[in-house]
Structures are given as structure tokens and as C-alpha cells.
Motif scaffolding. Sequence first.
Motif, PDB file in Angstrom:
ATOM      1  N   SER A 203       1.029  -1.592  -0.033  1.00 47.36           N
ATOM      2  CA  SER A 203       0.334   0.041   0.172  1.00 47.36           C
ATOM      3  C   SER A 203       0.851   1.695   0.081  1.00 47.36           C
ATOM      4  N   GLY A 204       1.438   0.748  -0.914  1.00 47.99           N
ATOM      5  CA  GLY A 204       2.851   2.186  -0.808  1.00 47.99           C
ATOM      6  C   GLY A 204       4.256   2.618   0.295  1.00 47.99           C
ATOM      7  N   GLY A 205       4.192   1.274   0.830  1.00 48.55           N
ATOM      8  CA  GLY A 205       5.145   1.445   1.701  1.00 48.55           C
ATOM      9  C   GLY A 205       6.714   1.467   1.335  1.00 48.55           C
ATOM     10  N   THR A 206       6.407   0.941   0.008  1.00 49.24           N
ATOM     11  CA  THR A 206       8.260   1.206  -0.409  1.00 49.24           C
ATOM     12  C   THR A 206       8.596   2.286  -1.162  1.00 49.24           C
ATOM     13  N   GLN A 207       7.122   2.795  -1.691  1.00 49.69           N
ATOM     14  CA  GLN A 207       7.578   3.982  -2.011  1.00 49.69           C
ATOM     15  C   GLN A 207       7.582   5.368  -0.610  1.00 49.69           C
ATOM     16  N   ARG A 208       6.692   5.067   0.925  1.00 50.40           N
ATOM     17  CA  ARG A 208       7.219   6.022   1.280  1.00 50.40           C
ATOM     18  C   ARG A 208       7.899   5.996   2.178  1.00 50.40           C
ATOM     19  N   LEU A 209       8.668   4.763   2.691  1.00 48.97           N
ATOM     20  CA  LEU A 209       9.546   4.600   3.997  1.00 48.97           C
ATOM     21  C   LEU A 209      11.144   5.269   4.007  1.00 48.97           C
ATOM     22  N   PRO A 210      11.425   5.082   2.163  1.00 46.64           N
ATOM     23  CA  PRO A 210      12.705   5.408   2.170  1.00 46.64           C
ATOM     24  C   PRO A 210      12.761   6.411   2.390  1.00 46.64           C
ATOM     25  N   LYS A 211      11.946   7.878   2.186  1.00 44.57           N
ATOM     26  CA  LYS A 211      11.423   9.297   1.780  1.00 44.57           C
ATOM     27  C   LYS A 211      11.439   9.520   3.783  1.00 44.57           C
ATOM     28  N   LEU A 212      11.327   8.729   4.385  1.00 45.01           N
ATOM     29  CA  LEU A 212      11.237   8.980   5.717  1.00 45.01           C
ATOM     30  C   LEU A 212      12.839   8.514   6.679  1.00 45.01           C
ATOM     31  N   VAL A 213      13.164   7.648   6.282  1.00 45.01           N
ATOM     32  CA  VAL A 213      14.050   6.422   7.037  1.00 45.01           C
ATOM     33  C   VAL A 213      15.372   6.550   6.281  1.00 45.01           C
ATOM     34  N   GLY A 214      15.257   6.850   5.022  1.00 47.46           N
ATOM     35  CA  GLY A 214      16.360   6.951   4.014  1.00 47.46           C
ATOM     36  C   GLY A 214      16.511   5.534   3.245  1.00 47.46           C
ATOM     37  N   ILE A 215      17.195   4.859   2.195  1.00 49.22           N
ATOM     38  CA  ILE A 215      17.296   3.768   1.851  1.00 49.22           C
ATOM     39  C   ILE A 215      17.502   2.499   2.062  1.00 49.22           C
ATOM     40  N   GLN A 216      18.530   3.109   2.489  1.00 45.79           N
ATOM     41  CA  GLN A 216      19.511   1.878   3.377  1.00 45.79           C
ATOM     42  C   GLN A 216      18.393   1.269   4.586  1.00 45.79           C
ATOM     43  N   LEU A 312      13.377  -4.591  -2.812  1.00 49.86           N
ATOM     44  CA  LEU A 312      14.596  -3.775  -3.517  1.00 49.86           C
ATOM     45  C   LEU A 312      14.250  -3.281  -5.089  1.00 49.86           C
ATOM     46  N   ASN A 313      13.639  -3.774  -5.958  1.00 51.56           N
ATOM     47  CA  ASN A 313      13.137  -3.684  -6.677  1.00 51.56           C
ATOM     48  C   ASN A 313      11.746  -2.521  -6.481  1.00 51.56           C
ATOM     49  N   ALA A 314      11.019  -2.808  -5.547  1.00 51.79           N
ATOM     50  CA  ALA A 314      10.157  -1.394  -5.831  1.00 51.79           C
ATOM     51  C   ALA A 314      10.221  -0.522  -5.464  1.00 51.79           C
ATOM     52  N   VAL A 315      11.876   0.037  -4.537  1.00 56.44           N
ATOM     53  CA  VAL A 315      11.907   0.619  -3.663  1.00 56.44           C
ATOM     54  C   VAL A 315      12.755   1.752  -4.956  1.00 56.44           C
ATOM     55  N   ARG A 316      13.698   0.657  -5.416  1.00 51.79           N
ATOM     56  CA  ARG A 316      14.630   1.579  -6.596  1.00 51.79           C
ATOM     57  C   ARG A 316      13.375   1.687  -7.883  1.00 51.79           C
ATOM     58  N   ALA A 317      12.553   1.053  -8.268  1.00 57.71           N
ATOM     59  CA  ALA A 317      11.829   1.232  -9.348  1.00 57.71           C
ATOM     60  C   ALA A 317      11.228   3.318  -8.832  1.00 57.71           C
ATOM     61  N   GLY A 318      10.946   2.935  -7.282  1.00 57.38           N
ATOM     62  CA  GLY A 318      10.513   4.297  -7.433  1.00 57.38           C
ATOM     63  C   GLY A 318      11.243   5.448  -6.896  1.00 57.38           C
ATOM     64  N   VAL A 319      12.065   4.935  -6.343  1.00 55.52           N
ATOM     65  CA  VAL A 319      13.844   5.753  -6.183  1.00 55.52           C
ATOM     66  C   VAL A 319      13.776   6.562  -7.764  1.00 55.52           C
ATOM     67  N   GLU A 320      13.641   6.332  -9.453  1.00 52.82           N
ATOM     68  CA  GLU A 320      14.380   6.111 -10.100  1.00 52.82           C
ATOM     69  C   GLU A 320      13.496   6.773 -10.908  1.00 52.82           C
ATOM     70  N   GLY A 321      11.992   6.899 -10.842  1.00 52.45           N
ATOM     71  CA  GLY A 321      10.808   6.688 -12.110  1.00 52.45           C
ATOM     72  C   GLY A 321       9.942   7.300 -10.932  1.00 52.45           C
ATOM     73  N   GLY A 322       9.993   8.077  -9.312  1.00 51.18           N
ATOM     74  CA  GLY A 322       8.928   8.495  -9.418  1.00 51.18           C
ATOM     75  C   GLY A 322       7.468   7.334  -9.062  1.00 51.18           C
ATOM     76  N   HIS A 323       7.148   8.415  -7.965  1.00 53.74           N
ATOM     77  CA  HIS A 323       5.887   7.281  -6.941  1.00 53.74           C
ATOM     78  C   HIS A 323       5.336   6.833  -7.680  1.00 53.74           C
ATOM     79  N   ALA A 324       4.255   6.965  -8.758  1.00 53.42           N
ATOM     80  CA  ALA A 324       3.396   6.410  -9.593  1.00 53.42           C
ATOM     81  C   ALA A 324       3.864   5.528 -10.135  1.00 53.42           C
ATOM     82  N   LYS A 325       5.251   5.192 -10.898  1.00 52.16           N
ATOM     83  CA  LYS A 325       5.906   3.883 -11.596  1.00 52.16           C
ATOM     84  C   LYS A 325       6.094   3.083  -9.918  1.00 52.16           C
ATOM     85  N   GLY A 326       6.714   3.517  -8.851  1.00 52.84           N
ATOM     86  CA  GLY A 326       7.148   2.080  -8.121  1.00 52.84           C
ATOM     87  C   GLY A 326       5.947   1.611  -7.317  1.00 52.84           C
ATOM     88  N   GLN A 327       4.653   2.573  -7.394  1.00 54.26           N
ATOM     89  CA  GLN A 327       3.591   2.334  -6.972  1.00 54.26           C
ATOM     90  C   GLN A 327       3.028   0.659  -7.756  1.00 54.26           C
TER      91      GLN A 327
END
Length: 784
Positions: A203-216, A312-327
Motif C-alpha cells: 500500500s505504498g510502503g516501499t515508496q514512503r518508507l525510504p523518504k522517511l528513514v532513508g533507502i538503506q 528492493l526492485n520496488a524501492v528502486r523503481a520509485g527512487v528512479e521513476g517516481g511514486h506512481a511508477k514505484g507503486q
Amino acid sequence: MRASASARAALRVARSGAARAVVARVAAAQAAPAMARSGIQARSMADKPAAAAAAAPAGPTSIEMTEDGIAIITMNDLSERMNVLNKGMMEAFEGVLNKLESDSSIRAAVLMSGKDDSWVAGADIRMLDACKSAEELATLARTGQKMMDRLAGLKKPVVAAINGFCLGGGAELAMACHYRIVSTGSKTKIGLPEVQLGLLPGSGGTQRLPKLVGIQNAVTMMTTGQQLDAKRAKRNGFADSVADPFALRDAALQAARGLADGSLKRKPKAQPLVPTRLLEGTSIGRNVLFDQAGKMIAKKAGTAYPAPMEILNAVRAGVEGGHAKGQEVEAAAFGKLGMTSVSAALRSIYFAQTAAKKNPFPKPAEPASTVAVLGAGLMGAGIAEVTAHKAAATVLLRDKTLEGLSRGEKQISGNMDKKVSRRRMTKAAADAVTSRVLGFCDGVPGWDRQLPRADVVVEAVFEDLGLKHSVIKELEATGLRPDAILASNTSALPIADLAKASKHPERVIGMHYFSPVDKMPLLEVIPHAGTSDAVVGRAFDLGLKQGKTVIVVKDVPGFYVNRCLGPFMAEAFALMQEGVEAERLDKVMRDFGFPVGPVTLADEVGIDVASHVNSFLTEHLGERMGGSDATVLRDMMDRGMMGRKSGKGFFVYGKGKGKGAKTVNPDAKALLAKYLKKGASVEAAAAMDDATIQDRMAGRFLIEALLCLQDGIIRSPTDGDVGAIFGIGFPPFRGGPFRHIDAVGADNLRNQLRGFAAKYGPQFNPPRILNEYADAKKRFHPSE
Ligand SMILES: C/C=C/C(=O)SCCNC(=O)CCNC(=O)[C@H](O)C(C)(C)COP(=O)(O)OP(=O)(O)OC[C@H]1O[C@@H](n2cnc3c(N)ncnc32)[C@H](O)[C@@H]1OP(=O)(O)O
């Protein structure tokens, strides 16, 4: 067998959380349309403050209004013990969002829970389990994503006031809010444990969490399922602030007012990916980070567990392609993963483990408040620790000597210190645990006065029937209360024999803990034929309070777990005597999914213990333990090769810093060469394919597990699965021995075993129960 390696193995299983569970419950149908069903009651506190505050919500959510326009949304699904995102809750939340969007009198909102122990414990796992296709699951994920996006996009600030479990979809809901205050209550845990169900946050967790706590941090949290308390959540950026549970509501209201009037600032919407972190601040750095993380995940999770890589793939997709792509990537992966057999197995373990939390025997009126533990060795001290820590009971820990007692007390305080230094526990809480343990030894007065306080005695003295008999007699003579239960932590002695020493055999029971007790999740409770049900209920209850997953098994040699382990280990020795090399055997079985190989396991357990268990079980199981010549173990003992504890067994162990490193022991190899079977050679064995080795090893385990079911040693296939996974780390992604047989097919397994029996001997004969299931084409878990 007190298998410390198998212990560590299962510990990893437990930590990975891969094995947890629930009794499936049909989600309470919510009949009325969304708003009515949500029980949303928009009241003005100015109108009816008392009534509004006191009214119990009619549906899973309710709204109270403060005079100054703050909406307090309370989630409390009365049809569930814990709040979960089920259909009813999701629909009710749609109603809440409509209200927040349309009601201009609302300036800000606070989102809290009406339950003591859960904010939201995630999406309803039963609802996920009921989905029949990847598309259905992906659609569910998209619905969740839309809801979270809508919440995140609100102009009005919403403050999540979090007390209790905030997991999975619950954490995603919290992340979509604009501010998070996390309570310091002991039940408050923040985490995304979907990976433990073979899933990813959908539900968007792979996209929002990196923004809150950093990718690693985000990748670590999501690929391990680790759970944070308030302080850690604040430290890593998930929480904006922390509050005492009693002050949570006021703190949240204050934050909501501050955000509404601008005196408190929201975090920037798309917080840059923690620019202070060099790797995360630049695209080159991020590439390095993702590539490294990918390699690490591939190494750790292998192909058996696909979810971490998809995370990891979903996080990367969001970081590189934006929120919608990541979701988009996230939802598709959620669907795909949900339909894998791995996720099905892990979900079933979750259900089974939750079921195992329910005591099927008479529950004692009060939990045990004082427990006496006899013997302060590794096991005794471990039992004392979990009793004082998890069950919060007073422990009377007794050892014969002061040295023994001090060693045991040090074990407990050392473990507590570690927790404090890792910030898992406060110093005060650790002190409270150690102060609950009262030490006694011979010659120190006070024992006879304290013993009558004990509701339960667990004896963990040396495995000797005579010694245990004298301990029981002495306890009864010293003043053990007649209603106190007497449990023995034996791994080998028949409980019925132990009970013969007691004036009240009905109160004697076995409680078989696994080593190390503070980490191993399983407890086998073993009534003998004369144990009363009330006593079983008391032992079960204590095990649950100690944080254990409990199975009740019959009083037979090896009980359940070690009984299955015996033939499995015998097959390992048989394969080595056919020329299969130790390192290969370990690797092949790790590839099958066991966390440690059988050869390492023998070394960890100790060659002396392995030898003793082998001959003990051979006495009782006869040809079922066949296939190898176990005198090799005695020869090893004679040469001082006792396993890890003596620095050498099948392997040689490094000392000091290189303690973990091990190489094949040339002396053991030379010795094994003498035991090679007729016509066997290392060269010929090298040609044996890995699958045959795995099938033979697994086959021996499965046969014994089947016989345990056939003979009523375990009470159900589910108990058999739980015991094998939590007791020795049977691969969780296979769901345990019985779910594995269902996957292979009873008929296929029977054919394979028949072939092995013809080639290797009667130890592979298919048990009667397998024939019955194969003939009737039945499954051990028919509903799956
Ligand atoms: C896209 C999003 C995906 C997801 O969110 S996937 C789900 C992620 N969440 C989880 O994996 C958490 C699952 N739950 C747990 O691990 C444990 O539970 C807790 C740690 C939250 C609590 O443990 P304890 O205090 O020992 O209680 P208990 O007996 O396990 O649970 C109490 C009742 O609550 C139900 N429950 C808890 N979480 C869920 C859930 N997520 N879905 C469905 N039911 C849940 C259980 O089944 C049980 O119910 P009964 O009393 O009827 O046996």
C-alpha cells in the motif's frame, strides 16, 4: 538433543519471523453501506461533549469533534481482537476520507486506536489468503495505495497517534499521515513484516518508507521485517515525536492544532533521500547502493525467498521513476508474490502459530507467579531468564553449588546487559528482571521457606533418572505445595518413569525447552498417561507466558522433534559413509532450506551427544535408525573430536577472532574413510546428484514425522509443521513436513520412498499412514 546450531537455525527462522500464525477467522461481514457501516459519528463536543466522549463506536471507526475543529478519528473494530485493514475497515476509512475532504469545519485530524494493544496490525491476512489470483491481490494493493494517496494528499493535516502494534498496512497508513507520534507503551511496535509472509508492503510502503528513514534503513526494515519501539522509530525518522501512552491523545491534539495553524511544520513532502548519506544523495551513489544491496539479498535470501529482491526492485523503481511508477511495480509484485507457494506456506505458518497461542487445556485461574527452577546450568538459567523476563514471574533458582548458581545468574545478567547495550531494553527493566531471580544453593538458608510459594517447579538437573528421582522426593519432603506442578526439562527420560518418584504423579509433566532457551521459540509439553489436564493447562500457560510456541506431544523416546531428527542425522552419517563429503552435504541441505547443514549440526550439538542420542533412539526405533554405522561417532570421541566444544569434530574450528571459521577436519575425514561402505568411494559419491541427497535426507525426516502422526505422538499435522520449523528450522518456505508432503504429493513421496527402500534398506519403508493418504489422494491440510 539440545541442538545449539539447530537452535540458532530455528532462531533465525523465528527472527525472520517466517514462522508465525493464526487461526483463520472469517472476517466479520459488515453489512451496511460505507458511511453507516463505519459508524462515523460527527459530533460537536460543544453540542454533546459527554455523550460524544462516552459513546462506543458502532463500527470500525468513529469521529469526535473538538470545539476548535479537530476531528479525532478512532479505529476500533469490535468484531476483531486487533484492528486490521479488512474490507469493513477499508470501507469505513473511505467514509472518513469523504468526511475530512468535505467538512469545512474540520481543520485537522488525529487518527488513533480504540484498542489497548493495536493501532493497526496490518492488512487482514485472511483476506489476502482468500485471494485466488495475482490480479485480485494486485487490485487489493492498488485499492490500498489509492486510499493512502488520498490520505497523504489531504490539505488538512492528519496526525497518527500510535499506540500498540502498527504493522504492515498499519505502518503504511501511518506513513500516509502527515505527522506521527508514537507511544512508548510496551506493546507499541512499528514494522513492515510482510516479508515474513513472503510478501512486500503493497500500500505504498516501499515508496514512503525510504523518504522517511532513508533507502538503506528502509530496505533493511522491509527485507528483515524488524520491528521498532518508539525510541528507535524516532531515531530512524519514522516517528516525528514520542509520547507516554497516557499523554498520547493530548500530544496528538496539540500537534494537530500546531500543524493546522502553522506553528508546527510538516516534514517536507518528498524529503530528499537523506542527503547527508553520501550514497543516497547522488544517483551514482544510489546505483552502487542498489547493486550492493541486490548482491547481498541474492546471497542471503537465495532463490527460495523471492520477496526481499522484489522489495528492493520496488524501492528502486520509485527512487528512479517516481511514486506512481514505484507503486505500479509494488502492486504487480504484491500480486505475483502472493500467489507463490512460498507465501502460501509462510501464511499458513502464521495461522498455525497464532493457533498455537491458544491453550486447548484448562487455563489456570491465575498465571504462575512464582516458579522454582532447579539447576542453574545453560538450560536452567535460560528457563529462569524467560520466566523472569517474559512471564514476569518470581524465580527461585537453585543450584547445588555457589559456583553453579553464580554462573547461571551471570548468564541471565549478561543477556540482560546485551539487551540494554543494544537498546532493546532499559536498564531499569533489565534490573527488574534480574531482581526477580532469587538464588539458592546448598548450605544457604531460606529455600525451605521459599519453596512453598512456587506454583511450578521446573527441574533442569543432569539427565540421570536416579538424580531426578531424588530431586522430586526432596522437593516433596521440603514443602512443595500439593497443587504445585512438577515439570522436568528432560530431552530423553520418559516422563512416566520420572513420575514414579512423586507422591502425586498426576502433577508431573515434561517441558522440553530447546537451547538456547532465551532464543529458541519451541516448547514441547509432554504429559504422561497419568498427568491431569489441569497440569497440562498450567504448563501450556506458563510456556505461552514465557513467549514460547507450545506443542503437546506424547511421552515417547525423543518426543517429537528429536525423534524426527534422529533418523535424519542417521541418514547424514549413512551418506558420509557412502563417500559424500561433509562440506557438500551441508551445502546441499542448506540449499534445501535448512539453516545449517547436518554435519555442522552434529558438531554444534557435540559428537558425544549425537552418539548418545543415536544409540538411545536406535534402542527404541530399531531399523528406522538404520543405514549407518554409528560407531564412527564413538571413534571420534575416543580421539577427542567432540565437535565445536573441543575445537574439532567433522570440522576444525578457528580460535579467537576467527572463531566462526571452520575447515574440514582431516583426521575425521581419514576416520570416515575407514567406515566407507562396501563398494562406495568419494569419487562415486561425487557423481550422486544433489536432489537424491536432499530427497534421502528429507525422506528420513518425513517418515518419522508421519509415524508420529500415525501413532498420535503429535496431535495434528499443524503441530508437526510448527514443531519441525520452530524446533530445528525445517525450511519455513516449505511450510513444515506435512505441508511439504502435500506439495510433493503423498503418492509421489510413496513411490520415491519405495525406490529408496529397495536400494538402501527398510529404513525407507513408507509408513501406513502415507499409504492411506496416497491411496485416498488425501492431503494433510485439505483446505489449502
Ligand atoms: C498490503 C499490506 C499487507 C499487510 O499488512 S500483511 C500483514 C502484516 N501484518 C502482520 O504480519 C502482523 C500479523 N500479526 C502478528 O504478527 C501478531 O498477531 C501481533 C504481533 C500483531 C500480535 O501478537 P499477539 O499479541 O501474540 O496476538 P495474536 O494472538 O497473534 O493476535 C491477536 C489476534 O489478532 C489477529 N491478527 C493480528 N494481526 C492480524 C492480521 N494482520 N490479520 C488478521 N488477523 C490478525 C490474530 O489472528 C489474533 O486473532 P484471534 O484472537 O482470533 O486468534
